[in-house]
Design a protein around this motif. Sequence first.
Motif, PDB file in Angstrom:
ATOM      1  N   ASP A 176     -12.443  51.269  47.949  1.00  0.00           N
ATOM      2  CA  ASP A 176     -13.293  52.384  47.502  1.00  0.00           C
ATOM      3  C   ASP A 176     -13.963  53.102  48.671  1.00  0.00           C
ATOM      4  O   ASP A 176     -14.201  54.310  48.604  1.00  0.00           O
ATOM      5  N   LEU A 177     -14.294  52.371  49.719  1.00  0.00           N
ATOM      6  CA  LEU A 177     -15.000  52.982  50.855  1.00  0.00           C
ATOM      7  C   LEU A 177     -14.030  53.605  51.857  1.00  0.00           C
ATOM      8  O   LEU A 177     -14.444  54.173  52.852  1.00  0.00           O
ATOM      9  N   THR A 178     -12.738  53.454  51.604  1.00  0.00           N
ATOM     10  CA  THR A 178     -11.737  53.939  52.549  1.00  0.00           C
ATOM     11  C   THR A 178     -10.936  55.109  51.969  1.00  0.00           C
ATOM     12  O   THR A 178     -10.661  56.085  52.645  1.00  0.00           O
ATOM     13  N   LEU A 180     -11.144  58.070  49.751  1.00  0.00           N
ATOM     14  CA  LEU A 180     -12.284  58.822  49.217  1.00  0.00           C
ATOM     15  C   LEU A 180     -11.812  59.926  48.278  1.00  0.00           C
ATOM     16  O   LEU A 180     -10.693  60.419  48.381  1.00  0.00           O
ATOM     17  N   SER A 181     -12.705  60.281  47.349  1.00  0.00           N
ATOM     18  CA  SER A 181     -12.379  61.413  46.490  1.00  0.00           C
ATOM     19  C   SER A 181     -13.648  62.245  46.272  1.00  0.00           C
ATOM     20  O   SER A 181     -14.710  61.898  46.770  1.00  0.00           O
ATOM     21  N   LYS A 184     -15.942  67.224  49.778  1.00  0.00           N
ATOM     22  CA  LYS A 184     -16.153  66.774  51.149  1.00  0.00           C
ATOM     23  C   LYS A 184     -17.647  66.800  51.464  1.00  0.00           C
ATOM     24  O   LYS A 184     -18.297  67.836  51.307  1.00  0.00           O
ATOM     25  N   HIS A 237     -22.573  58.497  53.616  1.00  0.00           N
ATOM     26  CA  HIS A 237     -21.209  58.645  53.102  1.00  0.00           C
ATOM     27  C   HIS A 237     -20.252  57.928  54.044  1.00  0.00           C
ATOM     28  O   HIS A 237     -20.563  57.751  55.208  1.00  0.00           O
ATOM     29  N   SER A 238     -19.068  57.579  53.539  1.00  0.00           N
ATOM     30  CA  SER A 238     -18.034  57.082  54.453  1.00  0.00           C
ATOM     31  C   SER A 238     -17.566  58.228  55.325  1.00  0.00           C
ATOM     32  O   SER A 238     -17.500  59.378  54.879  1.00  0.00           O
ATOM     33  N   TRP A 391      -9.498  66.998  54.825  1.00  0.00           N
ATOM     34  CA  TRP A 391      -9.994  66.573  53.501  1.00  0.00           C
ATOM     35  C   TRP A 391      -8.909  66.803  52.472  1.00  0.00           C
ATOM     36  O   TRP A 391      -8.438  67.909  52.368  1.00  0.00           O
ATOM     37  N   ASN A 396      -7.293  58.481  53.715  1.00  0.00           N
ATOM     38  CA  ASN A 396      -6.502  58.644  52.497  1.00  0.00           C
ATOM     39  C   ASN A 396      -5.038  58.896  52.850  1.00  0.00           C
ATOM     40  O   ASN A 396      -4.129  58.304  52.273  1.00  0.00           O
TER      41      ASN A 396
END
Lengths: 828, 417
Positions: A176-178, A180-181, A184, A237-238, A391, A396
């Motif tokens: 989840d921390l890698t 991202l959705s 931005k 945020h990540s 982004w 991702n």
Amino acid sequence: MHKLYLPALLSLLVGLSPLAGSEALLEKHCSTCHNDEKSKGKFNLRFLGNEPDHQSLEHWITVLDLVEAEEMPPEEDSELSKSDRETLVAFVNQKIHGYQSASQLTKKSKPRRMNNREFANSLRDVLLLEDIGAYGITGDLVGDTLHHGFDTHGETLGFSPFHLEKYMAAIRKVVDLTILSGPKPEVKQYTIKPERIQKEQRAQSSKRAAIFGNKEFYDFTDPLSSAIFSDFTSAPHSGRYKIAIQCTGKGRLTFPTKYTGLYPDDPIQVSLHLGDWVKTFDLPDDKIFEIVEDCWLPAGTPLELRNPTDGLRQYGNGNFKFQYRMTPDYYEKEDPVRYQKMLKEIAGKIPAKKLGRKKPGNHWSHWVDVWDGPRPRIVGATIEGPHFESWPPETNIALLGESPDVTNAEAILRPVAERAWRRPVKDDEMKELVDLVKLSAESMPQVEALKEGVISVLMSPSFLFLNTEEMDETGRLGSKLSYFLTSAPPSPQLNEFLANGKLKSFEGAREYLGSAVKEGRADAFLEHFPYAWMELADINFMAPDPDNFRFYHRKSVSDDMVNEVLNFFRHALENNIPLPEFLSANYSFINADLAEVYGIENGPKDSRFQKYTFTDGRRGGLLGMGAFLTVTADTLSTSPIHRAIFVMENFMGIHPTPPPPDVEIKEPDVRQAKTIKEILSAHTSDKTCATCHEAIDPWGYAFESFDSMGAWRDVYSVPDATTGDESLDDQKRSKKLMSTVPIDASARFRNGTAYEDIVGYRTQLLTPANRDRFVRCFISKLLLYANGESPADSDFVEVDKILNISAQNNYRVVDTIAAVVASPLFRD
Amino acid sequence: MKTNRRKFIKGLGGAALALPMLESTALAGQAPPKRLLIAGNPFGAHPDYFFPKEFGRDIELSPTLKSMDWMKERITVLSHTDHNMVSGHGREVAFLSGVLPSEAGGYPDKNMSLDQVVAREISGGNRFPSLNIAPGGGVRMSWTASGVENEVITSPQKLYDKLFVNLSERERGVRKTMIDRDARILDAVAHRFSRLKKTVSKNDLERLDRFETSVQELDKALGSQRNWVDSDKPTYDLSKHYQEGEITVKNDYEAIYDMVAFAFETDLTRVATIAYPAHLNFSSLDGVNRSYHGCTHNGKKEDLAAELARIEAFQVEQFSRCLKKLDSIQEPNSEGTMLDNTVVLFGSGMGYGGTHSNRNLPIMLAGGGFKHLGHVDASKNGKHMPLCNLYLTMIQRFGIEREAFNLSTGTFDLSYA
């Protein structure tokens, strides 16, 4: 050197009649004590039968070990001639080899779950993260239980629903921390002013008001608290963050070393903590130094600064309050003018109401603000982020590609699964993963559904278990060697070596190991193997008594002791020294704190480690190390038995049986003016104790010359009267009447060889029989680390083969490890 | 009984669970539930300080047990009972089963510990089948039926979070979604594994089997967790234990015992073990400076032995304080108090750390409606009684029909009203 010619001798014997009269030798020299009526040491000659079988094998191996080391028959009763002994050894050896070549018992070691550090590293490599530390997952997993120091023992590691539940949570968190959705996040600039840097008490929760820096700077006023940025306690945020922190070292030489424990050549240090990720920096005196980091921080990563500067705990037991006693103590004596000035300053600062009935300067807290001793100083910091290359972000894209679409699920997940499972993935396996993603996509966005696929890959036993059968031989070797050296999945270099077939031979393995050690691709092994082998996790399980060994606690000497082991081990591998040198070396790696403990005057003068050669024959190598001597000692006293057992089990590979349940063990009594030998007199006078203890105790008596933290002593000091008076200060305490009892560190091994002290003892450990025991034991520990289980009795012959290759290469350590890696015991 | 109770709770809906136990049982008109509380440590107890000098009921209690004085007629302290183990550390993990993990393969229930034997039978309807608490991590006394160490709750805060923290409405929704997702992944993993299994040799399967049972058990646990998501947990004020501004071992244990007592009262659970781990720092107690383990190796030095005795007395004081609390709560539908319906045990798998002896374990039983005997010599003809005999008696007290438990040779003679 008999091991070298044994195979040759054996081959001569094949086809001839069995070693003539060997059975008769056994009967003649052993049956007096080991018969039906009297089975001394719980051994009866009948246990052997005519040939070894799966039950009697362990007895054959013990017989071989003891006869070879001339410990049986015991020296005083023995009439076994040298040549008869050689015949007997050859006979027993032939029997064992004969049995094992017929039975082929070598079995593949069982799969085991990864331990927590392997899990974290593997997750990092599968998910293509630059670092896993900031994710801080290890603290949430079920802790690994150690087996004689080893965190790789399969049976002990176990597997349970609790493990699985924690794995699920950790994997989900990292994914989840890698991946991202959403929109931005905006880049923000944080300018950290010193008055917004806050002191965090880690030692205790406190209701005192928060303490901040002033307009110019934030100073660390004690070594136990940390500092946080009030405007950036954690990453919102990540993403990638640019961190710049301006800092400097202050007051390094304000007080002499005897006050602070900080050596004149040691720097002030500050460490940056981002979750479990830590980096330490040396700070220049009074000049601004900028820490610059550019790294990926998962959302929620806490940022914290700490003060790891050596020393500063010279007062009391290192309790932060006592550090401030240093200031008045020093200035009152050395600079009375300044002292008075400081008192005035304190009086001016503290409101009368708060002061109460205390005089200014009469409480430790009054001295906090005037502390001008060694301290890191932060003058400011900037943080900028989160930055992304694109982004959806680069993390991702690395995992899900440019078009994270469920229709591409197979192409997306295959490389992830191949990395995770460390093998090619079959089509039907892929289909199941894709099915899960499709099913998930019915109720969630596509990226989320793909994440479920990634999590499912990582929840598979193919990821969580090492050493399973699914891989082919090459894949399994690559995986095992990689986890052995790096605690992580195979690297490209290793795969290349494997693909070239170079790892098939002993020479190839040796070449790979040599380069891996030199190029930093074996660092995990260099750290964790010696740590496990020497059982260093237990070093403070029974720490030396804080009242009697203050230096040990004030300077955290156990850390230095651990580092001595690690430095020596690294040196050994980098220089490929012969294994016996681990015991015989006249050198080790020490710093000023260890020099103090070891009583060395011309040694290192700061906290850095240097190679040091001892000239007294007492220290050098593993046997003189504080780590070994402390981990085996009690708080107040030392136990030759604990030290003997450690040497036997960890260096000699001998496993003495514990005393039977009905034996009443006397509690040691440190009040008596008796030597340990007198206290343990039952070990020789009581026959039930004597059978085992005459074999155990001589391994430990030599170390009586070392106290609970491994310092040399010539006599035991026993307090004369009750000394529980805590009001006495250090000096008065040491003036108390002490009587001394001389130390007898001599003993005689069962084979008749005697030693006077540690110097003589050390030479005894180098006899061919003991040298082979040590190398064999080292091999066995390596196999335990690699396979998750110790080699069985039935692996005796294969271990013997490794020992022979080691011998042919002068027992050099890297060669010996290479022989292990080349052995079927490593490859299954 | 357990199925009834579960149906009952479900039928009432979540809100009922917020009510204290007293009301819900009264509604059900059932016999009061039995509970089990065990406290243990890894180093045993200094025998001179632990065992009273005389046997019988009307005796002077020993220094370590002094805090039990208020109920000394209602305890049973056993001398001369153990698991017949050889000396040394590491064997105390067999405290509650008599079986070492390495020998677990030889027993049908592996080395499943007493608390889990009981929890398996009586805890089906509770939110938490059992609690296993060890600040900082464990004494390793609680072991499940598959021979693995039970999950450990490692701090008062974590215990609080588990027992009393309620999710917001939104969080509950998210939690349920996540449980569903996790369950779906487990299904997929289980399916994949069932095929993999066919290709695996016996050698590998032995370990991988544990993976399979873990998946099944976690799946079951998730199912139960999901059922509870919408039910409110009772509220509890943890901060009252930390008013002095400092975290000490004393306020940590007061918090733990009080939370457990409250969890019993509100029927969140019926089984709990509380450990005093080896690495625990007792130096906030008056008169204690050294490490716990260090004090056990006191070399008979009086001041050090006294330091150890202080630590051990503290452990019993906390235990005693909790029993007092349980005794102050009237059990609904019953003559007695909650203590009368709670079987409580204090002890260790080690006899005394100073000698490394694992014989003559320090064992004290209370509560449970037993007719207690005071200080008892459990040995017969000079032979120590297997501690599993006492455990069998305890197990039977829960109405569980068992004729033997691991090393038991019979029961320990203890009647109840």
